[in-house]
Design a protein around this motif. Structure first.
Motif, short mmCIF file in Angstrom:
data_model
loop_
_atom_site.label_atom_id
_atom_site.label_comp_id
_atom_site.label_asym_id
_atom_site.label_seq_id
_atom_site.Cartn_x
_atom_site.Cartn_y
_atom_site.Cartn_z
N ALA A 186 0.81 -0.84 0.25
CA ALA A 186 -0.38 0.13 0.29
C ALA A 186 1.09 1.10 -0.13
CB ALA A 186 -1.04 -0.44 1.52
N LYS A 187 0.90 1.94 -1.23
CA LYS A 187 1.27 3.62 -1.16
C LYS A 187 0.44 4.76 -0.11
CE LYS A 187 4.00 6.70 -2.47
NZ LYS A 187 4.53 7.62 -2.63
N SER A 188 1.05 5.30 0.58
CA SER A 188 -0.24 6.33 1.38
C SER A 188 -0.44 7.51 -0.29
CB SER A 188 0.56 7.27 2.26
OG SER A 188 -0.10 8.12 2.67
N ILE A 189 -1.05 8.14 -0.29
CA ILE A 189 -0.90 9.27 -2.05
C ILE A 189 -1.92 11.00 -1.02
CG2 ILE A 189 -1.82 7.53 -3.45
CD1 ILE A 189 -3.87 7.73 -3.37
N ILE A 190 -2.63 10.69 0.13
CA ILE A 190 -3.19 11.52 0.66
C ILE A 190 -3.64 11.18 2.52
CG2 ILE A 190 -3.52 14.01 -0.89
CD1 ILE A 190 -6.28 13.04 -1.05
N ASN A 191 -3.86 12.32 3.00
CA ASN A 191 -4.36 11.95 3.87
C ASN A 191 -5.29 11.13 4.21
OD1 ASN A 191 -3.31 13.86 4.66
ND2 ASN A 191 -4.92 15.47 4.84
N ASN A 192 -4.95 9.51 5.23
CA ASN A 192 -5.79 8.67 5.67
C ASN A 192 -5.76 7.76 4.04
OD1 ASN A 192 -4.99 9.01 8.12
ND2 ASN A 192 -7.29 10.38 8.38
N THR A 193 -5.63 8.43 3.00
CA THR A 193 -5.86 7.27 1.84
C THR A 193 -4.78 6.76 1.43
OG1 THR A 193 -7.69 9.36 1.36
CG2 THR A 193 -6.80 8.39 -0.42
N SER A 194 -4.84 5.76 0.21
CA SER A 194 -3.90 4.91 0.04
C SER A 194 -4.09 4.40 -1.53
CB SER A 194 -2.85 4.06 1.01
OG SER A 194 -3.56 3.73 1.65
N ILE A 195 -3.08 3.61 -2.43
CA ILE A 195 -3.33 3.01 -2.71
C ILE A 195 -2.66 1.99 -2.98
CG2 ILE A 195 -1.82 3.91 -4.22
CD1 ILE A 195 -3.11 2.88 -7.13
N PHE A 196 -4.04 0.49 -3.18
CA PHE A 196 -2.90 -0.65 -3.01
C PHE A 196 -3.12 -1.74 -4.00
CE2 PHE A 196 -7.22 -1.38 -1.85
CZ PHE A 196 -7.57 -2.35 -1.69
N LEU A 197 -2.15 -2.97 -4.05
CA LEU A 197 -1.51 -3.71 -5.21
C LEU A 197 -1.44 -5.07 -4.77
CD1 LEU A 197 -2.16 -4.18 -8.29
CD2 LEU A 197 0.87 -3.59 -7.94
N THR A 198 -2.38 -6.33 -4.99
CA THR A 198 -2.05 -7.09 -3.97
C THR A 198 -2.08 -8.86 -5.13
OG1 THR A 198 -4.69 -7.90 -4.50
CG2 THR A 198 -3.25 -6.42 -2.28
#
Length: 175
Positions: free
Chosen positions: A131-143
């Motif tokens: 998971a990579k954090s992008i902005i406040n308490n939001t992240s993008i993830f890849l599994t």
């Protein structure tokens, strides 16, 4: 004996004098889309849309529930859907990193709809991701992971089972 009592008192006092800071449980949700390539005798590919919601404990452990729609591709243009309902457990391996690795597992039950209304069965999906954090308490993830799904159905007078397992790649947004 006095030394032992003093030692016990010292340990008890040290725990109360220096309490550990606890992080309050916080809400976490995610939306994801994935593509699964079927394996085994029933190589049914599918596109999955899922959402999961729950609590994040100590910023390391997520416990939640989820649902979605799995769109299976059969021969030609024939397609059918399944609706999974599952519990999920996610363990973050690192706490304060910009890229956080994690392991997660969904376990539940999938209900076939329409043409496949009899294809119901257990659903299990262990995955590893980042998971990579992008902005406040939001992240993008890849599994990446593997779906295990065992479905039972009736063919005339006998009860049969079908294995709908698949390799899965998933991308999503955590909020």
């Amino acid at each position: 004996m006095k030394k032992l009592l003093c030692l016990v008192a010292f340990f008890l006092l040290s725990f109360s004098v220096f309490p550990q800071a606890h992080v309050r449980p916080t809400y976490e949700g995610d939306l994801s889309i994935s593509y699964s390539t079927g394996t085994g005798a029933n190589q049914l590919n599918r596109v999955k849309y899922e959402t999961t919601h729950g609590v994040l404990l100590e910023n390391l452990i997520f416990i939640g529930v989820g649902t979605g729609i799995h769109r299976y591709e059969l021969l030609g243009d024939t397609k059918f859907n399944a609706i999974p309902v599952f519990g999920t457990l996610k363990l973050y391996i690192a706490q304060h990193c910009k890229i956080r690795p994690f392991v997660t597992c969904n376990i539940g039950y999938a209900l076939g709809t329409g043409y496949a209304s009899g294809l119901n069965g257990v659903y299990l999906s262990p995955q590893f991701g980042i998971a990579k954090s992008i902005i406040n308490n939001t992240s993008i993830f890849l599994t990446a992971g593997y779906d295990l799904q065992q479905c039972g159905y009736y063919d005339y007078y006998e009860s049969l089972t079908m294995n709908l397992s698949a390799f899965t790649l998933r991308i999503g947004l955590t909020f």
